[in-house]
Design a protein around this motif. Sequence first.
Motif, PDB file in Angstrom:
ATOM      1  N   MET B 141       0.834  -1.214   0.000  1.00 34.08           N
ATOM      2  CA  MET B 141       0.000   0.000   0.000  1.00 34.08           C
ATOM      3  C   MET B 141       0.862   1.256   0.000  1.00 34.08           C
ATOM      4  N   ALA B 142       1.955   1.228   0.746  1.00 26.19           N
ATOM      5  CA  ALA B 142       2.857   2.388   0.804  1.00 26.19           C
ATOM      6  C   ALA B 142       3.473   2.647  -0.564  1.00 26.19           C
ATOM      7  N   LEU B 143       3.817   1.582  -1.292  1.00 31.66           N
ATOM      8  CA  LEU B 143       4.435   1.733  -2.613  1.00 31.66           C
ATOM      9  C   LEU B 143       3.460   2.382  -3.600  1.00 31.66           C
ATOM     10  N   TRP B 144       2.189   1.981  -3.560  1.00 35.94           N
ATOM     11  CA  TRP B 144       1.180   2.617  -4.429  1.00 35.94           C
ATOM     12  C   TRP B 144       1.121   4.123  -4.156  1.00 35.94           C
ATOM     13  N   GLU B 145       1.183   4.487  -2.861  1.00 34.19           N
ATOM     14  CA  GLU B 145       1.064   5.910  -2.497  1.00 34.19           C
ATOM     15  C   GLU B 145       2.329   6.692  -2.826  1.00 34.19           C
ATOM     16  N   ALA B 146       3.461   6.000  -2.832  1.00 36.71           N
ATOM     17  CA  ALA B 146       4.743   6.696  -2.966  1.00 36.71           C
ATOM     18  C   ALA B 146       5.062   7.076  -4.410  1.00 36.71           C
ATOM     19  N   ILE B 147       4.454   6.408  -5.382  1.00 35.43           N
ATOM     20  CA  ILE B 147       4.811   6.639  -6.795  1.00 35.43           C
ATOM     21  C   ILE B 147       3.686   7.399  -7.484  1.00 35.43           C
ATOM     22  N   GLU B 148       4.052   8.512  -8.132  1.00 29.63           N
ATOM     23  CA  GLU B 148       3.022   9.378  -8.700  1.00 29.63           C
ATOM     24  C   GLU B 148       2.423   8.809  -9.981  1.00 29.63           C
ATOM     25  N   ASN B 149       3.291   8.248 -10.828  1.00 26.42           N
ATOM     26  CA  ASN B 149       2.781   7.703 -12.096  1.00 26.42           C
ATOM     27  C   ASN B 149       2.057   6.382 -11.831  1.00 26.42           C
ATOM     28  N   PRO B 150       0.733   6.309 -12.122  1.00 26.22           N
ATOM     29  CA  PRO B 150      -0.032   5.105 -11.755  1.00 26.22           C
ATOM     30  C   PRO B 150       0.444   3.830 -12.457  1.00 26.22           C
ATOM     31  N   ASP B 151       0.910   3.956 -13.716  1.00 22.92           N
ATOM     32  CA  ASP B 151       1.363   2.746 -14.421  1.00 22.92           C
ATOM     33  C   ASP B 151       2.658   2.206 -13.827  1.00 22.92           C
ATOM     34  N   THR B 152       3.565   3.139 -13.464  1.00 24.00           N
ATOM     35  CA  THR B 152       4.816   2.703 -12.814  1.00 24.00           C
ATOM     36  C   THR B 152       4.501   2.075 -11.465  1.00 24.00           C
ATOM     37  N   ALA B 153       3.568   2.704 -10.731  1.00 24.17           N
ATOM     38  CA  ALA B 153       3.171   2.161  -9.420  1.00 24.17           C
ATOM     39  C   ALA B 153       2.595   0.756  -9.580  1.00 24.17           C
ATOM     40  N   ALA B 154       1.761   0.570 -10.618  1.00 22.16           N
ATOM     41  CA  ALA B 154       1.162  -0.750 -10.856  1.00 22.16           C
ATOM     42  C   ALA B 154       2.238  -1.782 -11.190  1.00 22.16           C
ATOM     43  N   ASP B 155       3.245  -1.356 -11.987  1.00 25.35           N
ATOM     44  CA  ASP B 155       4.345  -2.282 -12.338  1.00 25.35           C
ATOM     45  C   ASP B 155       5.108  -2.717 -11.093  1.00 25.35           C
ATOM     46  N   LEU B 156       5.521  -1.719 -10.287  1.00 27.21           N
ATOM     47  CA  LEU B 156       6.382  -2.035  -9.137  1.00 27.21           C
ATOM     48  C   LEU B 156       5.616  -2.806  -8.059  1.00 27.21           C
ATOM     49  N   THR B 157       4.359  -2.417  -7.822  1.00 32.32           N
ATOM     50  CA  THR B 157       3.573  -3.150  -6.817  1.00 32.32           C
ATOM     51  C   THR B 157       3.277  -4.567  -7.317  1.00 32.32           C
TER      52      THR B 157
END
Lengths: 54, 242
Positions: B141-157
Amino acid sequence: MMIELGKYATTVMSAYGVTVLLLAVIVVQSLWRSARVKRALAAQEARMEMKSNG
Amino acid sequence: MSIWEYANPKKFMQTSSWALPWVTGLAVSAIVVGLIWGFFFTPEAEGFGSTVKILYVHVPAAMMAINIWAMMLVTSLIWLIRRHHVSALAAKAAAPIGLVMTLIALFTGAIWGQPMWGTWWAWDPRLTSFLILFLFYLGYMALWEAIENPDTAADLTGVLCLVGSVFALLSRYAVNFWNQGLHQGASLSLDAEENVSDIYYFPLLISIAGFILLFVALVLLRTRTEIRSRRLRALELRERAA
């Protein structure tokens, strides 16, 4: 209706209490955020429509 | 008709709008029936006393904690392979529910463990792997909040979800892998001899069904919110660019 839980009454009631409390937190938070985002989206769409209509 | 139709946000919103009230009604009914049956109409168990009633909240929550991570794994893989946004948003929507289920399992386990084992906590394989699963939920959950670009956040999470799946699996099979510690084996199994007796089994099944349906209702609601939030963000960006 009350049942006899004996010496474990506090144990059982606190387990149910914690469960109900945590489930209530996630349900209320989900509903609250849903309502907030829905309102914000409706306002944004209305603002953009007004702009496009001049 | 293909399941991939639901990867279309519009189709997902239409279908979930119809399904949500029904699933919610069924969830509430099953939870109320399962918990009332289990709490009021089942006897004390030998060796457990009335603490056996904690079974009806502890076991469904623990099962959901593991299975929600499995659902997040599937939806993350769909995102990573097929790039369907709805599946990434469904994984994001499910994480807080999984976190709450893990917390319920940990708290009710500690409350139950105190009178049974004489301690709130032990570094037992299953308890420890559940604590690690809890930390993975928090990190996800913290990783989703920490990354501004939603696609990058989806990749990393998505990648974090793959790694965390090892601990979700360990949480499920820790008792079998190490065959030590305080925690007993599974209360439910395909092998009928391992199951709890029928008098506890049926209310437990209804309670589990209630927790599953509650999860489905919440994940539908939260995914709808994530889809709206994504559209809101896109409209705000479009307005700023204009």
